[in-house]
Design a protein around this motif. Structure first.
Motif, short mmCIF file in Angstrom:
data_model
loop_
_atom_site.label_atom_id
_atom_site.label_comp_id
_atom_site.label_asym_id
_atom_site.label_seq_id
_atom_site.Cartn_x
_atom_site.Cartn_y
_atom_site.Cartn_z
N SER A 73 -1.87 12.33 -17.58
CA SER A 73 -1.42 13.29 -18.58
C SER A 73 -2.54 14.32 -18.77
CB SER A 73 -1.11 12.60 -19.92
OG SER A 73 -2.31 12.18 -20.54
N LYS A 74 -2.29 15.29 -19.63
CA LYS A 74 -3.32 16.29 -19.87
C LYS A 74 -4.53 15.68 -20.58
CE LYS A 74 -1.32 17.82 -24.22
NZ LYS A 74 -0.82 18.93 -24.98
N ASN A 75 -4.35 14.50 -21.19
CA ASN A 75 -5.43 13.84 -21.90
C ASN A 75 -6.27 12.90 -21.04
OD1 ASN A 75 -4.63 15.07 -24.31
ND2 ASN A 75 -3.15 13.46 -24.73
N GLY A 76 -5.79 12.61 -19.82
CA GLY A 76 -6.55 11.73 -18.94
C GLY A 76 -5.65 10.86 -18.07
N LEU A 130 4.06 13.61 -18.14
CA LEU A 130 3.41 12.44 -17.56
C LEU A 130 3.79 12.28 -16.09
CD1 LEU A 130 4.03 9.86 -20.43
CD2 LEU A 130 1.98 11.21 -20.02
N VAL A 131 2.82 11.87 -15.29
CA VAL A 131 3.05 11.58 -13.88
C VAL A 131 2.73 10.10 -13.67
CG1 VAL A 131 2.38 12.07 -11.50
CG2 VAL A 131 2.41 13.92 -13.20
N ASN A 150 0.81 -1.22 0.00
CA ASN A 150 0.00 0.00 0.00
C ASN A 150 0.84 1.28 0.00
OD1 ASN A 150 -2.67 0.45 -0.44
ND2 ASN A 150 -3.20 0.75 1.69
N GLU A 151 2.13 1.17 -0.31
CA GLU A 151 3.01 2.33 -0.38
C GLU A 151 3.12 2.78 -1.84
OE1 GLU A 151 7.46 3.58 1.20
OE2 GLU A 151 6.86 1.49 1.21
N THR A 152 3.30 4.08 -2.07
CA THR A 152 3.36 4.60 -3.43
C THR A 152 4.71 5.24 -3.74
OG1 THR A 152 2.46 6.75 -2.81
CG2 THR A 152 0.89 5.08 -3.52
N LEU A 153 5.00 5.32 -5.03
CA LEU A 153 6.17 6.01 -5.54
C LEU A 153 5.69 6.80 -6.76
CD1 LEU A 153 9.28 6.47 -5.61
CD2 LEU A 153 9.39 4.51 -7.15
N THR A 154 5.96 8.10 -6.77
CA THR A 154 5.52 8.95 -7.88
C THR A 154 6.73 9.51 -8.61
OG1 THR A 154 3.51 9.54 -6.68
CG2 THR A 154 4.15 10.98 -8.48
#
Length: 76
Positions: free
Chosen positions: A40-43, A23-24, A13-17
């Motif tokens: 992204s800006k598109n979705g 893009l993210v 349940n840990e995240t990495l961004t």
């Protein structure tokens, strides 16, 4: 020296961004693999990536063989 955190070091349940260009990428550790969200800006796109143990047994066998060879040469 600080360790670079990767998806392989994530706890349950840990995240990495990570950001790359526009893009993210957000990796979430879940049972059996990772949930990858790409924004992204598109979705938003969401994908499950299973953790593969396909080569785990082969790696263990090769490690055992190399240990046996080294031990044998040292004993001689």
């Amino acid at each position: 020296m600080a360790k670079i955190k990767t998806i392989y070091h994530l706890g349950f349940n840990e995240t990495l961004t990570q950001m790359r260009g526009n893009l993210v990428y957000t990796w979430l550790r879940v049972p059996g693999g990772w949930n990858l969200t790409v924004e992204s800006k598109n979705g938003i796109t969401n994908t499950f990536i299973p953790q593969s143990n396909e080569f785990k047994e082969l790696a263990r066998e090769l490690e055992n063989r190399s240990t046996d060879i080294v031990t044998h040469k040292i004993v001689l």
